[in-house]
Scaffold this motif. Structure first.
Motif, PDB file in Angstrom:
ATOM      1  N   PRO A 181       0.968  -1.007   0.070  1.00 48.11           N
ATOM      2  CA  PRO A 181      -0.030   0.109   0.118  1.00 48.11           C
ATOM      3  C   PRO A 181       0.825   1.168   0.043  1.00 48.11           C
ATOM      4  O   PRO A 181       2.001   1.346   0.487  1.00 48.11           O
ATOM      5  N   PRO A 182       0.454   2.361  -0.719  1.00 46.56           N
ATOM      6  CA  PRO A 182       1.145   3.547  -0.367  1.00 46.56           C
ATOM      7  C   PRO A 182       1.551   4.040   0.729  1.00 46.56           C
ATOM      8  O   PRO A 182       0.826   3.773   1.832  1.00 46.56           O
ATOM      9  N   CYS A 183       2.772   4.887   0.850  1.00 47.45           N
ATOM     10  CA  CYS A 183       3.222   5.129   2.082  1.00 47.45           C
ATOM     11  C   CYS A 183       2.551   6.577   2.263  1.00 47.45           C
ATOM     12  O   CYS A 183       1.644   7.090   1.730  1.00 47.45           O
ATOM     13  N   PRO A 184       2.523   6.712   3.832  1.00 48.54           N
ATOM     14  CA  PRO A 184       1.640   8.115   4.064  1.00 48.54           C
ATOM     15  C   PRO A 184       2.340   9.355   3.454  1.00 48.54           C
ATOM     16  O   PRO A 184       3.389   9.245   3.133  1.00 48.54           O
ATOM     17  N   THR A 185       1.350  10.277   3.319  1.00 49.62           N
ATOM     18  CA  THR A 185       1.828  11.512   2.452  1.00 49.62           C
ATOM     19  C   THR A 185       2.699  12.563   3.493  1.00 49.62           C
ATOM     20  O   THR A 185       2.635  12.031   4.818  1.00 49.62           O
ATOM     21  N   ASP A 231       1.527  10.219  10.471  1.00 53.21           N
ATOM     22  CA  ASP A 231       2.609   8.966  10.358  1.00 53.21           C
ATOM     23  C   ASP A 231       3.371   9.201   9.014  1.00 53.21           C
ATOM     24  O   ASP A 231       4.206   8.416   8.967  1.00 53.21           O
ATOM     25  N   HIS A 232       3.686  10.600   8.771  1.00 58.10           N
ATOM     26  CA  HIS A 232       4.529  10.682   7.481  1.00 58.10           C
ATOM     27  C   HIS A 232       6.117  10.198   7.667  1.00 58.10           C
ATOM     28  O   HIS A 232       6.688   9.634   6.523  1.00 58.10           O
ATOM     29  N   PRO A 233       6.691  10.211   8.970  1.00 61.28           N
ATOM     30  CA  PRO A 233       7.962   9.458   8.945  1.00 61.28           C
ATOM     31  C   PRO A 233       8.094   7.771   8.806  1.00 61.28           C
ATOM     32  O   PRO A 233       9.071   7.459   8.676  1.00 61.28           O
ATOM     33  N   CYS A 234       6.876   7.284   8.522  1.00 60.88           N
ATOM     34  CA  CYS A 234       6.909   5.951   8.365  1.00 60.88           C
ATOM     35  C   CYS A 234       7.063   5.473   6.698  1.00 60.88           C
ATOM     36  O   CYS A 234       6.972   4.333   6.528  1.00 60.88           O
ATOM     37  N   ALA A 235       7.075   6.357   5.980  1.00 59.76           N
ATOM     38  CA  ALA A 235       7.655   6.261   4.534  1.00 59.76           C
ATOM     39  C   ALA A 235       8.625   5.482   4.470  1.00 59.76           C
ATOM     40  O   ALA A 235       9.590   5.779   5.062  1.00 59.76           O
ATOM     41  N   VAL A 236       9.099   4.957   3.012  1.00 60.12           N
ATOM     42  CA  VAL A 236      10.106   4.289   2.824  1.00 60.12           C
ATOM     43  C   VAL A 236      11.431   5.300   2.489  1.00 60.12           C
ATOM     44  O   VAL A 236      11.058   6.137   1.875  1.00 60.12           O
ATOM     45  N   ILE A 237      12.285   4.703   2.937  1.00 60.22           N
ATOM     46  CA  ILE A 237      13.605   5.726   2.618  1.00 60.22           C
ATOM     47  C   ILE A 237      14.065   5.345   1.051  1.00 60.22           C
ATOM     48  O   ILE A 237      14.180   4.120   0.819  1.00 60.22           O
ATOM     49  N   VAL A 238      13.979   6.366   0.263  1.00 58.53           N
ATOM     50  CA  VAL A 238      14.710   6.162  -0.947  1.00 58.53           C
ATOM     51  C   VAL A 238      16.051   6.375  -1.324  1.00 58.53           C
ATOM     52  O   VAL A 238      16.527   6.119  -2.126  1.00 58.53           O
ATOM     53  N   SER A 239      16.584   7.459  -0.265  1.00 60.57           N
ATOM     54  CA  SER A 239      17.958   7.723  -0.421  1.00 60.57           C
ATOM     55  C   SER A 239      18.763   8.103   1.097  1.00 60.57           C
ATOM     56  O   SER A 239      18.126   8.992   1.673  1.00 60.57           O
ATOM     57  N   ALA A 240      19.418   7.182   1.339  1.00 59.05           N
ATOM     58  CA  ALA A 240      20.186   7.217   2.817  1.00 59.05           C
ATOM     59  C   ALA A 240      21.336   7.815   2.760  1.00 59.05           C
ATOM     60  O   ALA A 240      22.190   7.367   1.887  1.00 59.05           O
ATOM     61  N   HIS A 241      21.658   8.922   3.648  1.00 63.32           N
ATOM     62  CA  HIS A 241      23.018   9.358   3.684  1.00 63.32           C
ATOM     63  C   HIS A 241      23.649   9.371   5.295  1.00 63.32           C
ATOM     64  O   HIS A 241      23.531  10.655   5.803  1.00 63.32           O
ATOM     65  N   PRO A 242      23.658   8.349   5.619  1.00 63.29           N
ATOM     66  CA  PRO A 242      24.152   8.164   7.159  1.00 63.29           C
ATOM     67  C   PRO A 242      25.374   9.118   7.560  1.00 63.29           C
ATOM     68  O   PRO A 242      25.613   9.668   8.556  1.00 63.29           O
ATOM     69  N   GLU A 243      26.353   9.044   6.696  1.00 65.84           N
ATOM     70  CA  GLU A 243      27.467   9.857   6.673  1.00 65.84           C
ATOM     71  C   GLU A 243      27.164  11.390   6.829  1.00 65.84           C
ATOM     72  O   GLU A 243      28.175  12.095   7.603  1.00 65.84           O
ATOM     73  N   GLY A 260      24.134  12.275   8.193  1.00 66.39           N
ATOM     74  CA  GLY A 260      22.803  12.602   8.992  1.00 66.39           C
ATOM     75  C   GLY A 260      21.681  12.792   8.529  1.00 66.39           C
ATOM     76  O   GLY A 260      20.804  13.075   9.269  1.00 66.39           O
ATOM     77  N   TRP A 261      21.051  12.527   7.448  1.00 61.27           N
ATOM     78  CA  TRP A 261      19.677  12.298   6.848  1.00 61.27           C
ATOM     79  C   TRP A 261      19.440  11.598   5.642  1.00 61.27           C
ATOM     80  O   TRP A 261      20.298  10.747   5.186  1.00 61.27           O
ATOM     81  N   SER A 262      18.138  11.383   5.672  1.00 63.65           N
ATOM     82  CA  SER A 262      17.529  10.446   4.520  1.00 63.65           C
ATOM     83  C   SER A 262      16.452  11.188   3.865  1.00 63.65           C
ATOM     84  O   SER A 262      15.676  11.747   4.727  1.00 63.65           O
ATOM     85  N   LEU A 263      16.244  10.741   2.621  1.00 68.72           N
ATOM     86  CA  LEU A 263      14.984  11.308   2.012  1.00 68.72           C
ATOM     87  C   LEU A 263      13.998  10.092   1.933  1.00 68.72           C
ATOM     88  O   LEU A 263      14.257   9.098   1.448  1.00 68.72           O
ATOM     89  N   LEU A 264      12.932  10.401   2.159  1.00 66.76           N
ATOM     90  CA  LEU A 264      11.422   9.657   2.352  1.00 66.76           C
ATOM     91  C   LEU A 264      10.897   9.602   1.033  1.00 66.76           C
ATOM     92  O   LEU A 264      10.957  10.633   0.376  1.00 66.76           O
ATOM     93  N   CYS A 265      10.175   8.622   0.651  1.00 71.02           N
ATOM     94  CA  CYS A 265       9.496   8.445  -0.732  1.00 71.02           C
ATOM     95  C   CYS A 265       8.415   9.615  -0.675  1.00 71.02           C
ATOM     96  O   CYS A 265       7.971  10.073  -2.090  1.00 71.02           O
ATOM     97  N   ASN A 266       7.938  10.175   0.298  1.00 72.41           N
ATOM     98  CA  ASN A 266       6.869  11.373   0.375  1.00 72.41           C
ATOM     99  C   ASN A 266       7.547  12.698   0.183  1.00 72.41           C
ATOM    100  O   ASN A 266       6.803  13.795   0.529  1.00 72.41           O
ATOM    101  N   GLY A 267       8.896  12.794   0.138  1.00 74.61           N
ATOM    102  CA  GLY A 267       9.409  13.873   0.004  1.00 74.61           C
ATOM    103  C   GLY A 267      10.056  14.576   1.216  1.00 74.61           C
ATOM    104  O   GLY A 267      10.670  15.657   1.212  1.00 74.61           O
TER     105      GLY A 267
END
Length: 66
Positions: A6-10, A15-27, A29-36
């Motif tokens: 099912p689609p991720c939350p907008t 619950d928007h932080p529950c969206a899937v990570i599409v780009s992780a940059h742990p070095e 300290g941030w990640s981009l979720l599929c909801n922007g």
């Protein structure tokens, strides 16, 4: 933006932080979720419309009196 089923939350959903990570940059300290939403390691967030969510991490459990 989300093509998951099912689609991720907008980004406007509570619950928007529950969206899937599409780009992780742990070095960095941030990640981009599929909801922007950009989430930061300190629990702060930057929403797609430019709004900022301040860090909200817990300071730990309170000490119990003996």
């Amino acid at each position: 933006m989300c093509s998951h089923q099912p689609p991720c939350p907008t980004a406007d959903s509570p619950d928007h932080p529950c969206a899937v990570i599409v780009s992780a940059h742990p070095e960095q300290g941030w990640s981009l979720l599929c909801n922007g939403t950009i989430v930061f390691d300190d629990t702060g967030e930057l929403l797609p419309d430019g709004r900022v969510v301040s860090p909200h991490r817990s300071l730990g459990a309170p000490a119990l009196a003996a």
